[in-house]
Scaffold this motif. Structure first.
Motif, mmCIF file in Angstrom:
data_model
loop_
_atom_site.group_PDB
_atom_site.id
_atom_site.type_symbol
_atom_site.label_atom_id
_atom_site.label_comp_id
_atom_site.label_asym_id
_atom_site.label_seq_id
_atom_site.Cartn_x
_atom_site.Cartn_y
_atom_site.Cartn_z
ATOM 1 N N UNK A 35 46.889 36.632 42.552
ATOM 2 C CA UNK A 35 46.687 36.711 41.191
ATOM 3 C C UNK A 35 45.068 36.968 41.242
ATOM 4 N N UNK A 36 44.676 37.991 40.440
ATOM 5 C CA UNK A 36 43.122 38.237 40.061
ATOM 6 C C UNK A 36 42.767 37.715 38.993
ATOM 7 N N UNK A 37 41.414 37.343 38.956
ATOM 8 C CA UNK A 37 40.791 36.934 37.423
ATOM 9 C C UNK A 37 39.401 37.462 37.472
ATOM 10 N N UNK A 38 39.049 38.267 36.702
ATOM 11 C CA UNK A 38 37.791 38.807 36.894
ATOM 12 C C UNK A 38 37.091 38.290 35.635
ATOM 13 N N UNK A 39 35.830 37.739 36.080
ATOM 14 C CA UNK A 39 34.768 37.309 34.868
ATOM 15 C C UNK A 39 33.671 38.111 34.629
ATOM 16 N N UNK A 40 33.365 38.401 33.367
ATOM 17 C CA UNK A 40 32.303 39.268 33.058
ATOM 18 C C UNK A 40 31.650 39.028 31.930
ATOM 19 N N UNK A 41 30.404 39.792 31.701
ATOM 20 C CA UNK A 41 29.611 39.616 30.331
ATOM 21 C C UNK A 41 30.347 39.985 29.079
ATOM 22 N N UNK B 55 36.592 31.862 45.352
ATOM 23 C CA UNK B 55 35.710 33.153 44.974
ATOM 24 C C UNK B 55 34.935 33.622 46.351
ATOM 25 N N UNK B 56 34.870 34.749 46.538
ATOM 26 C CA UNK B 56 34.106 35.130 47.595
ATOM 27 C C UNK B 56 33.541 36.626 47.226
ATOM 28 N N UNK B 57 32.377 36.616 47.771
ATOM 29 C CA UNK B 57 31.916 38.020 47.790
ATOM 30 C C UNK B 57 32.015 38.985 49.021
ATOM 31 N N UNK B 58 32.876 38.211 49.948
ATOM 32 C CA UNK B 58 33.074 39.179 51.092
ATOM 33 C C UNK B 58 34.442 39.717 51.004
ATOM 34 N N UNK B 59 34.725 40.793 51.451
ATOM 35 C CA UNK B 59 35.894 41.591 51.760
ATOM 36 C C UNK B 59 36.859 40.990 52.720
ATOM 37 N N UNK C 190 31.912 32.003 37.368
ATOM 38 C CA UNK C 190 32.693 31.660 38.519
ATOM 39 C C UNK C 190 32.784 30.129 39.003
ATOM 40 N N UNK C 191 31.515 29.880 39.272
ATOM 41 C CA UNK C 191 31.167 28.357 39.493
ATOM 42 C C UNK C 191 31.343 27.506 38.404
ATOM 43 N N UNK C 192 31.045 27.757 37.231
ATOM 44 C CA UNK C 192 31.124 26.904 35.846
ATOM 45 C C UNK C 192 32.584 27.016 35.816
ATOM 46 N N UNK C 193 33.570 27.756 36.021
ATOM 47 C CA UNK C 193 34.991 27.864 35.891
ATOM 48 C C UNK C 193 35.688 26.815 36.969
ATOM 49 N N UNK D 34 44.729 32.441 43.327
ATOM 50 C CA UNK D 34 43.969 33.052 42.459
ATOM 51 C C UNK D 34 42.776 33.283 42.782
ATOM 52 N N UNK D 35 42.016 34.478 42.939
ATOM 53 C CA UNK D 35 41.077 34.922 43.364
ATOM 54 C C UNK D 35 40.076 35.156 42.149
ATOM 55 N N UNK D 36 39.089 34.423 41.836
ATOM 56 C CA UNK D 36 38.169 34.807 41.029
ATOM 57 C C UNK D 36 37.171 35.867 41.437
ATOM 58 N N UNK D 37 36.812 36.665 40.512
ATOM 59 C CA UNK D 37 35.667 37.687 41.217
ATOM 60 C C UNK D 37 34.773 38.294 39.740
ATOM 61 N N UNK D 38 33.776 38.721 40.045
ATOM 62 C CA UNK D 38 32.813 38.851 39.087
ATOM 63 C C UNK D 38 31.328 38.732 39.470
ATOM 64 N N UNK D 39 30.347 39.354 38.795
ATOM 65 C CA UNK D 39 28.972 39.584 39.299
ATOM 66 C C UNK D 39 28.388 38.000 39.186
#
Length: 211
Positions: free
Chosen positions: A199-205, A186-190, A40-43, A30-35
């Motif tokens: 699996x992709x999970x995007x967190x956002x405002x 989670x990673x900011x790198x490609x 992400x870290x809280x999850x 599962x890849x968590x992504x979001x700004x």
């Protein structure tokens, strides 16, 4: 199997995640992504049981993790975005200490072998305060070579790594998945690992828990 059910997480007076649900089974990533600040870290810390959710629950093998805390801890490796190393201890000593906290008895030889495999040959007996950020990250990541736990929770594991180390770590993670392990990262790198059939999970405002 890891299950997240109707999860709600808050930080201060701000709700970061609401109504989140997903299932992770053997061999899945599962890849968590979001700004930054999206939760992400809280999850990840909530999944590990380090933070109590406001609502909902995390289950491991069908049981709430708070009811099987000791068992769950033995089947989990959590690596945060900080390396959590003792500066005056060597890489070998830090790795053995981390494994001891994980409930594993690891000899000097096994620790040195893991550090060599992760690219730290000749640096294993140096105090970690003299190592570069990338080398310190490798010391922390060497835990993955020694711990047989099925669930890995990895917060920005590729930070400070050069391309050779990124490639090596991807192969370590892929081997874990191929043998039935589970990974949340989670990673900011490609990186190639987070593309394709994952699996992709995007967190956002605006849409917390947008799967």
């Amino acid at each position: 199997m890891l299950e997240v059910i109707n999860l709600e997480c808050t930080r201060g007076d701000r709700r970061l995640i609401h109504g989140l649900a997903f299932v992770l089974e053997a061999g899945e990533l599962l890849h968590l992504n979001g700004h930054n600040g999206s939760g992400k870290t809280t999850l990840m810390r909530t999944i590990c049981g380090l933070i109590a959710p406001t609502c909902g629950e995390v289950r491991w093998g069908g049981h709430n993790i708070r009811e099987i805390r000791d068992t769950f801890n033995q089947e989990l490796v959590y690596i945060g975005h900080k390396n959590a190393l003792k500066a005056d201890l060597t890489g070998t000593e830090n790795l053995r200490l981390a494994c001891q906290l994980d409930g594993l008895a690891v000899s000097d030889r096994l620790a040195r072998d893991a550090l060599e495999r992760i690219g730290l040959r000749g640096h294993d007996d140096l105090p970690c305060r003299v190592l570069s950020q990338g080398q310190q990250r490798r010391v922390t990541l060497a835990r993955l070579l020694l711990n047989p736990a099925p669930l890995w929770i990895l917060d920005e594991p590729f930070t400070a790594l050069d391309q050779a180390a990124v490639t090596l770590l991807q192969s370590v993670i892929q081997r874990h998945l191929d043998t039935g392990g589970m990974v949340v990262l989670t990673t900011h790198q490609e990186v190639a690992l987070t593309r394709g059939e994952v699996k992709q999970l995007r967190l956002g405002w605006k849409r917390d828990g947008d799967v």
